[in-house]
Design a protein around this motif. Structure first.
Motif, PDB file in Angstrom:
ATOM      1  N   GLY A   1      42.338  68.114  23.812  1.00 12.25           N
ATOM      2  CA  GLY A   1      42.838  66.919  23.246  1.00 12.25           C
ATOM      3  C   GLY A   1      43.587  65.779  23.260  1.00 12.25           C
ATOM      4  O   GLY A   1      43.306  65.131  23.123  1.00 12.25           O
ATOM      5  N   ALA A   2      44.216  66.111  24.452  1.00 12.65           N
ATOM      6  CA  ALA A   2      44.931  65.172  25.130  1.00 12.65           C
ATOM      7  C   ALA A   2      44.592  64.292  25.976  1.00 12.65           C
ATOM      8  O   ALA A   2      44.316  63.147  26.050  1.00 12.65           O
ATOM      9  CB  ALA A   2      46.031  65.650  26.361  1.00 12.65           C
ATOM     10  N   LEU A   3      43.309  64.838  26.550  1.00 14.21           N
ATOM     11  CA  LEU A   3      42.211  63.641  27.105  1.00 14.21           C
ATOM     12  C   LEU A   3      41.546  63.019  26.801  1.00 14.21           C
ATOM     13  O   LEU A   3      41.577  61.815  26.501  1.00 14.21           O
ATOM     14  CB  LEU A   3      41.701  64.826  27.617  1.00 14.21           C
ATOM     15  N   TRP A   4      41.423  64.093  25.412  1.00 14.28           N
ATOM     16  CA  TRP A   4      40.448  62.816  23.920  1.00 14.28           C
ATOM     17  C   TRP A   4      41.033  61.864  23.710  1.00 14.28           C
ATOM     18  O   TRP A   4      41.352  60.486  23.410  1.00 14.28           O
ATOM     19  CB  TRP A   4      40.262  63.513  22.829  1.00 14.28           C
ATOM     20  N   SER A   5      42.383  62.251  23.502  1.00 13.81           N
ATOM     21  CA  SER A   5      43.316  60.690  22.177  1.00 13.81           C
ATOM     22  C   SER A   5      43.625  59.757  23.733  1.00 13.81           C
ATOM     23  O   SER A   5      44.100  58.730  22.790  1.00 13.81           O
ATOM     24  CB  SER A   5      44.959  61.385  22.012  1.00 13.81           C
ATOM     25  N   LEU A   6      43.694  59.650  24.520  1.00 14.83           N
ATOM     26  CA  LEU A   6      44.765  59.350  25.904  1.00 14.83           C
ATOM     27  C   LEU A   6      43.154  58.291  26.462  1.00 14.83           C
ATOM     28  O   LEU A   6      43.968  57.217  27.439  1.00 14.83           O
ATOM     29  CB  LEU A   6      45.370  59.538  27.065  1.00 14.83           C
ATOM     30  N   ASN A   7      42.783  58.960  26.476  1.00 21.20           N
ATOM     31  CA  ASN A   7      41.396  58.167  26.746  1.00 21.20           C
ATOM     32  C   ASN A   7      40.181  56.617  25.805  1.00 21.20           C
ATOM     33  O   ASN A   7      39.641  57.250  24.694  1.00 21.20           O
ATOM     34  CB  ASN A   7      39.714  58.960  27.222  1.00 21.20           C
ATOM     35  N   ASP A   8      41.009  56.282  26.168  1.00 16.49           N
ATOM     36  CA  ASP A   8      40.897  54.486  24.549  1.00 16.49           C
ATOM     37  C   ASP A   8      40.508  53.546  26.063  1.00 16.49           C
ATOM     38  O   ASP A   8      39.780  53.528  27.021  1.00 16.49           O
ATOM     39  CB  ASP A   8      42.291  54.170  24.413  1.00 16.49           C
TER      40      ASP A   8
ATOM     41  N   PHE B   1      53.609  52.964  34.299  1.00 22.61           N
ATOM     42  CA  PHE B   1      54.392  51.879  34.702  1.00 22.61           C
ATOM     43  C   PHE B   1      53.572  50.557  34.695  1.00 22.61           C
ATOM     44  O   PHE B   1      54.702  49.980  34.413  1.00 22.61           O
ATOM     45  CB  PHE B   1      55.460  52.444  35.450  1.00 22.61           C
ATOM     46  N   VAL B   2      52.804  50.410  34.426  1.00 24.69           N
ATOM     47  CA  VAL B   2      51.893  49.352  35.198  1.00 24.69           C
ATOM     48  C   VAL B   2      50.889  48.644  33.853  1.00 24.69           C
ATOM     49  O   VAL B   2      50.394  47.759  33.794  1.00 24.69           O
ATOM     50  CB  VAL B   2      51.584  48.765  36.252  1.00 24.69           C
ATOM     51  N   GLY B   3      51.162  49.475  32.425  1.00 25.89           N
ATOM     52  CA  GLY B   3      49.744  48.670  32.080  1.00 25.89           C
ATOM     53  C   GLY B   3      47.933  49.190  32.392  1.00 25.89           C
ATOM     54  O   GLY B   3      48.009  50.308  33.480  1.00 25.89           O
ATOM     55  N   ASP B   4      47.422  49.249  31.559  1.00 21.13           N
ATOM     56  CA  ASP B   4      46.013  49.428  32.150  1.00 21.13           C
ATOM     57  C   ASP B   4      45.796  48.497  32.788  1.00 21.13           C
ATOM     58  O   ASP B   4      44.887  47.493  32.550  1.00 21.13           O
ATOM     59  CB  ASP B   4      45.531  49.752  30.740  1.00 21.13           C
ATOM     60  N   LYS B   5      45.459  48.349  34.274  1.00 24.85           N
ATOM     61  CA  LYS B   5      45.055  47.558  34.825  1.00 24.85           C
ATOM     62  C   LYS B   5      43.279  48.327  35.709  1.00 24.85           C
ATOM     63  O   LYS B   5      43.191  47.587  36.602  1.00 24.85           O
ATOM     64  CB  LYS B   5      46.041  47.483  36.583  1.00 24.85           C
ATOM     65  N   PHE B   6      42.985  49.258  35.285  1.00 29.81           N
ATOM     66  CA  PHE B   6      41.878  49.992  36.023  1.00 29.81           C
ATOM     67  C   PHE B   6      40.908  49.863  35.139  1.00 29.81           C
ATOM     68  O   PHE B   6      39.982  50.127  34.865  1.00 29.81           O
ATOM     69  CB  PHE B   6      43.041  51.253  36.147  1.00 29.81           C
ATOM     70  N   GLY B   7      41.083  48.682  33.603  1.00 26.78           N
ATOM     71  CA  GLY B   7      39.903  48.402  33.250  1.00 26.78           C
ATOM     72  C   GLY B   7      39.300  49.901  33.062  1.00 26.78           C
ATOM     73  O   GLY B   7      39.639  51.373  32.385  1.00 26.78           O
ATOM     74  N   LYS B   8      38.004  50.076  32.820  1.00 23.86           N
ATOM     75  CA  LYS B   8      37.498  51.213  32.459  1.00 23.86           C
ATOM     76  C   LYS B   8      36.673  52.168  33.015  1.00 23.86           C
ATOM     77  O   LYS B   8      36.531  53.308  33.142  1.00 23.86           O
ATOM     78  CB  LYS B   8      35.312  50.689  31.852  1.00 23.86           C
ATOM     79  N   PHE B   9      36.882  52.028  34.300  1.00 23.41           N
ATOM     80  CA  PHE B   9      37.299  52.937  35.488  1.00 23.41           C
ATOM     81  C   PHE B   9      37.908  54.436  35.572  1.00 23.41           C
ATOM     82  O   PHE B   9      36.821  55.376  34.769  1.00 23.41           O
ATOM     83  CB  PHE B   9      37.411  52.482  36.825  1.00 23.41           C
ATOM     84  N   ASP B  10      39.437  53.963  34.759  1.00 29.30           N
ATOM     85  CA  ASP B  10      40.155  55.532  33.890  1.00 29.30           C
ATOM     86  C   ASP B  10      39.333  56.107  33.285  1.00 29.30           C
ATOM     87  O   ASP B  10      39.417  57.718  32.668  1.00 29.30           O
ATOM     88  CB  ASP B  10      41.471  55.100  34.170  1.00 29.30           C
ATOM     89  N   ASN B  11      38.247  55.515  32.218  1.00 31.87           N
ATOM     90  CA  ASN B  11      37.689  55.510  31.252  1.00 31.87           C
ATOM     91  C   ASN B  11      36.153  56.539  31.861  1.00 31.87           C
ATOM     92  O   ASN B  11      36.418  58.254  30.884  1.00 31.87           O
ATOM     93  CB  ASN B  11      37.861  54.327  30.182  1.00 31.87           C
TER      94      ASN B  11
END
Length: 129
Positions: free
Chosen positions: A122-129, A70-80
């Motif tokens: 697979g979902a974790l892998w594909s969404l971890n961009d 909903f807010v886009g990737d505002k968390f940088g590399k932390f969520d990766n």
């Protein structure tokens, strides 16, 4: 199945929301003392504290994935970084829980659970961009 960018983005959104819910619930369960597949595997290998730590990481990662919708990737590399940690633990849980200590009887029940765990990986892998 369409290959349009719109169908791919809708598919990604559905996958991201489902994974976020799975991680949030798994994290809450781990904090309540039970846990999902990954937390249970860690608790079995390292003790209760590891399941709780993993639960906190899962909960935070799930919330960040949900918010990102909903807010886009505002968390940088932390969520990766959280995503990579969870992926590694999930992979170890698959190897230990499904393969090394797996109960293959009945085989179809084992295969169903194994497939679900692989889908999460697979979902974790594909969404971890």
């Amino acid at each position: 199945m369409g290959n349009s960018a719109k169908s791919k983005s809708i598919g990604r959104l559905i996958l991201q929301l489902a994974l976020a819910c799975l991680l949030i619930v798994g994290g809450i369960w781990a904090l309540q003392g039970a846990g999902d597949f990954g937390a249970a595997a860690l608790k079995g290998m390292l003790g209760n504290w590891a399941g709780i730590v993993f639960g906190v990481l899962e909960l935070i990662a799930g919330i960040l994935l949900f918010l990102e919708c909903f807010v886009g990737d505002k968390f940088g590399k932390f969520d990766n970084i959280l995503g990579w940690i969870i992926m590694i633990v999930w992979l170890v849980a698959i190897i230990v829980g499904d393969i090394i200590k797996g109960d293959f009887s009945p085989f179809l029940g084992w295969l169903y659970g194994f497939a679900g765990h692989i889908i999460v990986l697979g979902a974790l892998w594909s969404l971890n961009d």
